[in-house]
Design a protein around this motif. Sequence first.
Motif, short mmCIF file in Angstrom:
data_model
loop_
_atom_site.label_atom_id
_atom_site.label_comp_id
_atom_site.label_asym_id
_atom_site.label_seq_id
_atom_site.Cartn_x
_atom_site.Cartn_y
_atom_site.Cartn_z
N THR A 1 2.47 10.27 -9.79
CA THR A 1 1.60 10.44 -10.95
C THR A 1 0.77 11.71 -10.85
OG1 THR A 1 1.44 8.03 -11.22
CG2 THR A 1 -0.26 9.37 -12.30
N LEU A 2 0.23 11.97 -9.65
CA LEU A 2 -0.60 13.16 -9.46
C LEU A 2 0.21 14.44 -9.63
CD1 LEU A 2 -2.74 11.99 -6.40
CD2 LEU A 2 -3.59 12.49 -8.70
N LYS A 3 1.44 14.43 -9.11
CA LYS A 3 2.29 15.61 -9.27
C LYS A 3 2.62 15.85 -10.74
CE LYS A 3 4.52 15.59 -4.71
NZ LYS A 3 5.76 15.37 -3.95
N ARG A 4 2.88 14.76 -11.48
CA ARG A 4 3.17 14.89 -12.91
C ARG A 4 1.94 15.42 -13.67
NH1 ARG A 4 4.07 9.97 -13.95
NH2 ARG A 4 2.07 9.52 -14.97
N ASP A 5 0.76 14.89 -13.34
CA ASP A 5 -0.47 15.33 -14.01
C ASP A 5 -0.74 16.81 -13.75
OD1 ASP A 5 -0.81 12.78 -14.91
OD2 ASP A 5 -2.36 12.22 -13.44
N GLU B 1 1.25 13.35 5.68
CA GLU B 1 1.20 11.93 5.34
C GLU B 1 0.92 11.79 3.85
OE1 GLU B 1 1.85 9.37 7.19
OE2 GLU B 1 2.13 10.47 9.08
N ILE B 2 1.42 10.72 3.25
CA ILE B 2 1.30 10.52 1.82
C ILE B 2 -0.15 10.49 1.36
CG2 ILE B 2 1.28 7.97 1.84
CD1 ILE B 2 3.33 10.14 -0.58
N GLU B 3 -1.03 9.87 2.18
CA GLU B 3 -2.46 9.82 1.84
C GLU B 3 -3.07 11.23 1.81
OE1 GLU B 3 -1.06 8.10 4.23
OE2 GLU B 3 -1.24 5.97 3.67
N GLU B 4 -2.67 12.08 2.76
CA GLU B 4 -3.18 13.45 2.82
C GLU B 4 -2.68 14.25 1.61
OE1 GLU B 4 -5.51 16.45 4.23
OE2 GLU B 4 -5.37 14.38 4.95
N GLN B 5 -1.40 14.03 1.25
CA GLN B 5 -0.86 14.70 0.06
C GLN B 5 -1.65 14.32 -1.20
OE1 GLN B 5 3.35 14.40 -0.61
NE2 GLN B 5 3.87 14.58 1.58
N ASN B 6 -1.92 13.03 -1.34
CA ASN B 6 -2.63 12.55 -2.53
C ASN B 6 -4.03 13.14 -2.61
OD1 ASN B 6 -0.40 11.11 -3.22
ND2 ASN B 6 -1.19 9.11 -2.59
N PHE C 1 0.83 -1.21 0.00
CA PHE C 1 0.00 0.00 0.00
C PHE C 1 0.87 1.26 0.00
CE2 PHE C 1 -2.17 3.39 2.29
CZ PHE C 1 -3.30 3.53 1.50
N GLY C 2 1.95 1.21 0.79
CA GLY C 2 2.84 2.36 0.85
C GLY C 2 3.50 2.62 -0.48
N GLN C 3 3.93 1.55 -1.16
CA GLN C 3 4.53 1.71 -2.48
C GLN C 3 3.53 2.25 -3.49
OE1 GLN C 3 6.08 -2.19 -3.25
NE2 GLN C 3 8.02 -1.83 -2.14
N SER C 4 2.25 1.74 -3.43
CA SER C 4 1.20 2.19 -4.34
C SER C 4 0.87 3.67 -4.12
CB SER C 4 -0.06 1.33 -4.14
OG SER C 4 -1.11 1.79 -4.95
N ALA C 5 0.81 4.09 -2.86
CA ALA C 5 0.51 5.48 -2.53
C ALA C 5 1.60 6.41 -3.04
CB ALA C 5 0.33 5.63 -1.02
N LYS C 6 2.86 5.98 -2.91
CA LYS C 6 3.97 6.80 -3.40
C LYS C 6 3.93 6.93 -4.92
CE LYS C 6 7.19 5.88 0.40
NZ LYS C 6 8.47 5.27 0.79
N LYS C 7 3.59 5.82 -5.57
CA LYS C 7 3.50 5.85 -7.04
C LYS C 7 2.38 6.79 -7.48
CE LYS C 7 3.02 2.78 -11.02
NZ LYS C 7 2.81 1.37 -11.48
N GLN C 8 1.25 6.71 -6.78
CA GLN C 8 0.13 7.61 -7.10
C GLN C 8 0.51 9.05 -6.86
OE1 GLN C 8 -3.33 7.37 -4.55
NE2 GLN C 8 -4.70 7.71 -6.28
#
Length: 365
Positions: free
Chosen positions: A27-31, A141-146, A17-24
């Motif tokens: 992606t969001l920053k790039r978009d 937290e990564i989830e909050e950033q996303n 989950f942590g790896q998936s959240a970081k990948k997302q």
Amino acid sequence: MKIALIFLLLVANLVVFGQSAKKQNKTLKRDLEECKEKSLPVLVLYKEKKDLIDSIRGEAMQRNYKVIQAELPGKELYLKTVQLIKDLKLLGVDLKTVIDVDSIAPFPDYKGFTKDMDDLLNWEDRGVGILSGIPYLKGLEIEEQNKILKDLVFECNSYFNGLNDHLNKIEPDQKRLQAVIPKLDSMILLYQSLTPDLRLKKMKLERKLHELREKYRQNGPNGFPKEYRIVFRDLFRPDEGPAYVDTKELKPEPASPKMDVYTIVDEDAQFPGGMPALKKYLVENIHYPEIAAELGVEPNHVVRLVVRKDGSISDIRMKKPMTDCPECDKEVIRVVKSMPKWIPGKVNGKAVDSWYTLPVHIHLK
């Protein structure tokens, strides 16, 4: 053993989950970055287009104002000419011996000409707003950033679509506005060409009416048709015969017997500031009753009054009472009575008492 196995599975899921959240997150920053990059040139183009259409609209508004200024004197002359024609017809005059009546066509109304342009002349683009900047994400937290990044990507895409929508609306409106300006110029030229001819016709009709008036003043009222009492109602006292017919609610101020009031003068009486100031005064001060809007009437008045040589107003008469809205007539009379002193008419350079016909037409809001 089972407890240890469950613990290992939970740890493995958390890692995935942590790896998936970081990948997302990446992606969001790039978009978001790509969206901002594609929005920038569109925003620059939009601002250029908006500045251009604002400039064209300003030019069109100036032309529209010139049309109004050119229309006012011509319309006043037209209304006076029409009233003179009606008076002379009532007196039995063969108008063809005075002017070419057939050449007087209905006066062109610029409002009817520009009604399909109102949306352009009042064009306003409130803009597309401001795109939010990227907030400070470090420490979250990564989830909050996303979550924050998802909202920003959605906002940026909406902003980009809005820019394109505005561009699509601006371009056709720009072409229509550019086409409006020569049409307004043609209206200005039309009004300017009509005014001298109407002024000449009005002068000839006034001379004829003055000629009949003097004969009536010197030899009347006995022996003259009753129509003379109606047209020249100011010359003789009411007890010498019915000289004015009006509604019960609107009785004109009685004119002095055989008072020396000029119908034709060298310099017309005028409201301080001229016709634009007079129109502004009427628009700001006339408040029609609610019943006018309820009845759906379009108030249209012709007021006859005397401008004294000291500038005061007297002998106010409603030439065409509104039978369907007498309250409207009352309101116009009230405002006319409250007018400031006028600049009097002149004959041979001297101020004199003179008659003045005032058309009043104000659109109900």
